[in-house]
Design an enzyme around this catalytic site. Structure first.
Site, mmCIF file in Angstrom:
data_model
loop_
_atom_site.group_PDB
_atom_site.id
_atom_site.type_symbol
_atom_site.label_atom_id
_atom_site.label_comp_id
_atom_site.label_asym_id
_atom_site.label_seq_id
_atom_site.Cartn_x
_atom_site.Cartn_y
_atom_site.Cartn_z
ATOM 1 N N CYS A 132 -5.766 8.400 -6.716
ATOM 2 C CA CYS A 132 -6.015 7.696 -7.985
ATOM 3 C C CYS A 132 -5.373 8.453 -9.157
ATOM 4 O O CYS A 132 -4.159 8.462 -9.285
ATOM 5 C CB CYS A 132 -7.522 7.518 -8.162
ATOM 6 N N ASP A 179 -6.870 -4.024 -4.290
ATOM 7 C CA ASP A 179 -7.169 -3.063 -5.353
ATOM 8 C C ASP A 179 -7.128 -3.803 -6.684
ATOM 9 O O ASP A 179 -6.059 -4.138 -7.190
ATOM 10 C CB ASP A 179 -6.132 -1.938 -5.330
ATOM 11 N N HIS A 212 -9.610 -0.247 -3.657
ATOM 12 C CA HIS A 212 -9.220 1.043 -4.218
ATOM 13 C C HIS A 212 -10.084 2.166 -3.646
ATOM 14 O O HIS A 212 -11.285 2.047 -3.533
ATOM 15 C CB HIS A 212 -9.383 0.998 -5.734
#
Length: 245
Positions: A132, A179, A212
């Site tokens: 991330c 995501d 995600h």
């Protein structure tokens, strides 16, 4: 970004209940978590945490996994003492919080960690992975740091460095099909720019049905249908590092 009212790309998934195997060290002004493999090696991987910081058990789990595959793994505190994000924080303050933690301004810390790995761990071949916020940091480092051999960016936030694609080192990009924070059109655009500008090996892979954070923020047992993709993502990450380190 897809969900501006909750802009954090890491607000889902599980906090693992995991006791790590490594130890915490001090490298100049940075604290770091280090896990070493059973046999000595000259290969190391820098693990760049997400917004939940260097002490998140999930990230240490991934570092320990790298050590089990023969790498010295180090997860430094790239927030350098500043507080990591907490789920209890007010999401309305997230963008202000993020301004003081720029994934493109970690070069000084990376230099310290590279020196530590060379001098204290005997590392000669060093790669980097990140999740991330850390995935975006990997892309930044692959664009400019000459001392790293390769990188794996796991659902790195594309918008941070979306206008730059001339990578210096082989880079593997892992994305999730569902995501909501990294739309597939952004991934397509990244692929197009890499195809036009990138002169080193790269791969962009989208994992079907995943959200995600799936590689490090989901337990394998949480949804049976996700388990193969979680395991595949981790295996792909290791295989890429094995190929280039």
């Amino acid at each position: 970004m897809a969900n501006e009212s909750r802009p954090c790309p890491c607000d889902m998934g599980d906090r693992f209940d995991y006791e790590s195997r490594g130890q915490e060290v001090q490298a100049e002004h940075i604290k770091a978590y280090v896990c070493k493999p059973p046999a000595s090696t000259d290969k190391a991987v820098i693990v760049i945490h997400d917004i939940f910081g260097w002490q998140l058990p999930n990230t240490r789990y991934m570092a320990d996994m790298l050590a089990a595959h023969g790498y010295v793994a180090i997860c430094p505190d790239f927030f350098v003492g500043q507080e990591a994000w907490k789920l209890s924080n007010d999401w309305a303050t997230f963008n202000d919080w993020l301004k003081t933690r720029n994934a493109g301004k970690i070069d000084k810390e990376v230099d310290v960690i590279l020196k530590y790995l060379r001098e204290q761990c005997g590392a000669k071949k060093i790669g980097v992975i990140g999740f991330c916020w850390g995935g975006a940091a990997v892309q930044h480092l692959m664009l400019k740091n000459p001392h790293l051999k390769t990188g794996v960016s796991l659902y790195g936030v594309i918008r941070f460095f979306e206008d730059r694609s001339s990578l210096l080192h082989p880079t593997f990009f892992i994305f999730a099909e569902k995501d909501e924070h990294i739309p597939l059109e952004q991934v397509t655009l990244l692929e197009q720019k890499l195809k036009q500008n990138c002169k080193v090996d790269y791969e962009v892979k989208i994992y079907p049905g995943q959200t995600h954070g799936f590689v490090h923020r989901k337990r394998e047992d949480i949804n049976p249908q996700d388990k193969p993709y979680i395991e595949e993502g981790r295996k792909d990450m290791i295989n890429w590092l094995n190929k280039y380190l």
